[in-house]
Design an enzyme around this catalytic site. Structure first.
Site, mmCIF file in Angstrom:
data_model
loop_
_atom_site.group_PDB
_atom_site.id
_atom_site.type_symbol
_atom_site.label_atom_id
_atom_site.label_comp_id
_atom_site.label_asym_id
_atom_site.label_seq_id
_atom_site.Cartn_x
_atom_site.Cartn_y
_atom_site.Cartn_z
ATOM 1 N N ASN A 90 38.079 28.112 57.991
ATOM 2 C CA ASN A 90 38.482 29.225 57.121
ATOM 3 C C ASN A 90 37.633 29.377 55.865
ATOM 4 O O ASN A 90 37.593 30.447 55.265
ATOM 5 C CB ASN A 90 39.965 29.023 56.741
ATOM 6 C CG ASN A 90 40.385 29.897 55.594
ATOM 7 O OD1 ASN A 90 40.644 31.079 55.768
ATOM 8 N ND2 ASN A 90 40.435 29.331 54.403
ATOM 9 N N SER A 142 36.437 38.551 59.864
ATOM 10 C CA SER A 142 36.864 39.590 58.920
ATOM 11 C C SER A 142 36.784 40.936 59.614
ATOM 12 O O SER A 142 35.958 41.124 60.512
ATOM 13 C CB SER A 142 35.938 39.610 57.702
ATOM 14 O OG SER A 142 36.178 40.757 56.910
ATOM 15 N N TYR A 155 27.518 39.176 53.970
ATOM 16 C CA TYR A 155 28.890 38.790 54.343
ATOM 17 C C TYR A 155 29.258 39.391 55.708
ATOM 18 O O TYR A 155 29.711 38.680 56.608
ATOM 19 C CB TYR A 155 29.853 39.277 53.265
ATOM 20 C CG TYR A 155 31.297 38.923 53.520
ATOM 21 C CD1 TYR A 155 31.772 37.637 53.264
ATOM 22 C CD2 TYR A 155 32.200 39.864 54.023
ATOM 23 C CE1 TYR A 155 33.097 37.300 53.496
ATOM 24 C CE2 TYR A 155 33.531 39.540 54.259
ATOM 25 C CZ TYR A 155 33.969 38.254 53.996
ATOM 26 O OH TYR A 155 35.290 37.920 54.233
ATOM 27 N N LYS A 159 30.087 37.484 59.314
ATOM 28 C CA LYS A 159 31.405 37.594 59.953
ATOM 29 C C LYS A 159 31.284 38.173 61.367
ATOM 30 O O LYS A 159 32.064 37.811 62.258
ATOM 31 C CB LYS A 159 32.362 38.423 59.089
ATOM 32 C CG LYS A 159 32.717 37.737 57.764
ATOM 33 C CD LYS A 159 33.404 36.385 57.978
ATOM 34 C CE LYS A 159 33.895 35.759 56.680
ATOM 35 N NZ LYS A 159 34.611 34.483 56.901
ATOM 36 N N ILE A 188 43.107 41.147 51.795
ATOM 37 C CA ILE A 188 44.190 40.181 51.576
ATOM 38 C C ILE A 188 44.133 39.701 50.120
ATOM 39 O O ILE A 188 43.043 39.366 49.625
ATOM 40 C CB ILE A 188 44.048 38.961 52.534
ATOM 41 C CG1 ILE A 188 43.868 39.413 53.992
ATOM 42 C CG2 ILE A 188 45.256 38.024 52.368
ATOM 43 C CD1 ILE A 188 45.028 40.144 54.620
HETATM 44 N N1 LIG Z 1 40.640 37.908 51.015
HETATM 45 C C1 LIG Z 1 40.281 38.806 51.892
HETATM 46 O O1 LIG Z 1 40.503 39.995 51.710
HETATM 47 C C2 LIG Z 1 39.560 38.364 53.161
HETATM 48 C C3 LIG Z 1 39.378 39.320 54.164
HETATM 49 C C4 LIG Z 1 38.756 38.951 55.342
HETATM 50 C C5 LIG Z 1 38.323 37.646 55.522
HETATM 51 N N2 LIG Z 1 38.492 36.735 54.533
HETATM 52 C C6 LIG Z 1 38.014 35.380 54.777
HETATM 53 O O2 LIG Z 1 39.081 34.480 54.626
HETATM 54 C C7 LIG Z 1 38.569 33.197 54.263
HETATM 55 C C8 LIG Z 1 39.325 32.686 53.051
HETATM 56 O O3 LIG Z 1 39.055 33.572 51.965
HETATM 57 P P1 LIG Z 1 40.015 33.767 50.704
HETATM 58 O O4 LIG Z 1 40.187 35.202 50.506
HETATM 59 O O5 LIG Z 1 41.194 32.881 50.819
HETATM 60 O O6 LIG Z 1 39.020 33.277 49.563
HETATM 61 P P2 LIG Z 1 39.125 32.124 48.475
HETATM 62 O O7 LIG Z 1 37.898 32.267 47.656
HETATM 63 O O8 LIG Z 1 40.464 32.131 47.840
HETATM 64 O O9 LIG Z 1 39.038 30.798 49.383
HETATM 65 C C9 LIG Z 1 37.847 30.341 49.966
HETATM 66 C C10 LIG Z 1 37.809 28.836 49.830
HETATM 67 O O10 LIG Z 1 36.615 28.355 50.466
HETATM 68 C C11 LIG Z 1 36.115 27.324 49.651
HETATM 69 N N3 LIG Z 1 34.675 27.128 49.851
HETATM 70 C C12 LIG Z 1 33.668 27.950 49.480
HETATM 71 N N4 LIG Z 1 32.485 27.383 49.712
HETATM 72 C C13 LIG Z 1 32.733 26.154 50.254
HETATM 73 C C14 LIG Z 1 31.912 25.084 50.691
HETATM 74 N N5 LIG Z 1 30.582 25.134 50.581
HETATM 75 N N6 LIG Z 1 32.509 23.979 51.187
HETATM 76 C C15 LIG Z 1 33.855 23.888 51.263
HETATM 77 N N7 LIG Z 1 34.695 24.872 50.866
HETATM 78 C C16 LIG Z 1 34.127 25.986 50.350
HETATM 79 C C17 LIG Z 1 36.376 27.767 48.212
HETATM 80 O O11 LIG Z 1 36.335 26.688 47.296
HETATM 81 C C18 LIG Z 1 37.742 28.398 48.353
HETATM 82 O O12 LIG Z 1 38.797 27.499 48.062
HETATM 83 C C19 LIG Z 1 37.078 33.388 54.038
HETATM 84 O O13 LIG Z 1 36.373 32.987 55.196
HETATM 85 C C20 LIG Z 1 36.962 34.884 53.833
HETATM 86 O O14 LIG Z 1 35.685 35.364 54.150
HETATM 87 C C21 LIG Z 1 39.103 37.062 53.350
#
Ligand SMILES: NC(=O)c1ccc[n+]([C@@H]2O[C@H](COP(=O)([O-])OP(=O)(O)OC[C@H]3O[C@@H](n4cnc5c(N)ncnc54)[C@H](O)[C@@H]3O)[C@@H](O)[C@H]2O)c1
Length: 251
Positions: A90, A142, A155, A159, A188
Site C-alpha cells: 500500500n 489508483s 504517479y 499506478k 480518499i
Molecule cells: N488518498 C487517495 O486519494 C488515494 C487514491 C488512490 C490511491 N491512493 C494510494 O493509496 C496508498 C496510500 O496512500 P494514502 O492516501 O494513505 O497516503 P499517505 O501519504 O497517508 O500514506 C502513504 C504512506 O506510505 C509511506 N511511505 C512513503 N514512502 C515510503 C517508503 N519509501 N518506504 C516505506 N513507506 C513509505 C508514507 O510514510 C505514508 O505513511 C498509496 O499507494 C496511494 O498512491 C491514494
C-alpha cells in the site's frame, strides 16, 4: 470465527491514511499485523492504537525505496511468526507534474517507491507462500492509473504499472493458489490527498462536488475492500482491479 484469526499480514505504508485503516481493519478481524512504514513515529502510533483496541501489531520500520529493506522486512516478519499469509502493498508517494515540469528525480523515485517496492516484496514473500500452499496479495493502485488525471504523469504511470503487475502476478501464480488483486481508489481523505489539495489551491468541498456520490471516500471504505480481497470470501478473485470511487470515473 474472525476472518483473519491466526493469519499474519504485512501492511506497507501502515503509518498513513489508507494503510493505517487497513492495518486496524485486519487486526480487528483477528490478524497479527506487521505495521511497516518509513515514518516510524506514525507506524508506532498505529501499532499502539491497535494494541489498545485489543489487537496484535508489531512495528518494523523500513524504507521501501531500498531493495535490501524490502527483503529484510519479509525476513523479520518470518522471524517473528514463521509465516506471512497476507501482503498488502500500500505504500506510495504522489509527485505532481507533467512530462516537461517533472524532475528526473521525481520520475525515478515514483517508480522506486510505488512499483519496485512491490516487485521486491513479492519476490521475497512469494516462495514462502508457495511452500505454504497459498496466500493473498493486495496492491494499492489508483483510479488515476486507469483514467489519468492531468499533471501527474509519473504517479499515474506507476499506478497503471501496478495494475499490470497485479494481473501478471495473478496469472503466473494462480496455479499456486496465490491470489493477487488490486484496489483502485478514487479521492480518499488522507494526508496524501490533503497535501494535493493544498498544492492545487482547491478545497475538500471542491473535491466532494467532483464525485457523483456527493463526497470523497474514507480510508475505512478502502480498508473494507482490501479486507474482503485478502479474505477467503474472495476465494475465486485473482487478477482483479477493483475500483472504489463513488462512481467518479475521472478526476
Ligand atoms: N488518498 C487517495 O486519494 C488515494 C487514491 C488512490 C490511491 N491512493 C494510494 O493509496 C496508498 C496510500 O496512500 P494514502 O492516501 O494513505 O497516503 P499517505 O501519504 O497517508 O500514506 C502513504 C504512506 O506510505 C509511506 N511511505 C512513503 N514512502 C515510503 C517508503 N519509501 N518506504 C516505506 N513507506 C513509505 C508514507 O510514510 C505514508 O505513511 C498509496 O499507494 C496511494 O498512491 C491514494
Amino acid at each position: 470465527m474472525k476472518r483473519f484469526e491466526g493469519k499474519v499480514a504485512i501492511v506497507t505504508g501502515a503509518g498513513g491514511g489508507i494503510g493505517s485503516a487497513i492495518a486496524r481493519r485486519l487486526s480487528s478481524e483477528g490478524a497479527f499485523v506487521i505495521v511497516t512504514d518509513v515514518n516510524v513515529e506514525a507506524a508506532t502510533q498505529v501499532a499502539s492504537d491497535i494494541r489498545s483496541e485489543g489487537g496484535n501489531a508489531t512495528v518494523i520500520s523500513a524504507d521501501l525505496s531500498r531493495k535490501d529493506a524490502c527483503f529484510s522486512l519479509v525476513e523479520q516478519a518470518f522471524g517473528l511468526h514463521n509465516r506471512v499469509n497476507i501482503l498488502v502493498n500500500n505504500a506510495g508517494i504522489n509527485r505532481r507534474g507533467n512530462l516537461l515540469s517533472l524532475s528526473d528525480e521525481d520520475w525515478d523515485i515514483s517508480f522506486t517507491v510505488n512499483l519496485d517496492s512491490m516487485f521486491h516484496l513479492c519476490r521475497a514473500v512469494l516462495p514462502h507462500m508457495i511452500v505454504a500452499g497459498g496466500g493473498a496479495i493486495v496492491n494499492t493502485a489508483s483510479q488515476w492509473g486507469l483514467y489519468p488525471a492531468p499533471n501527474h504523469i509519473a504517479y499515474n504511470t506507476t499506478k497503471a504499472a501496478v495494475a499490470a503487475f497485479t494481473q501478471n502476478l495473478a496469472r503466473d501464480y494462480a496455479p499456486d493458489k496465490i491470489r493477487v488483486n488490486a484496489v483502485c481508489p478514487g479521492e480518499i481523505h488522507t494526508p496524501m490527498l490533503e497535501a494535493g489539495v493544498k498544492r492545487s489551491g482547491r478545497t475538500i468541498a471542491d473535491l466532494d462536488r467532483l464525485v457523483p456520490f456527493g463526497r470523497i471516500g474514507k480510508p475505512e471504505e478502502v480498508a473494507a475492500l482490501v479486507a474482503f480481497l485478502a479474505s477467503d470470501e474472495a476465494a475465486f478473485m485473482c487478477g482483479s482491479l477493483v475500483e472504489v470511487t463513488g462512481a467518479q470515473a475521472v478526476a
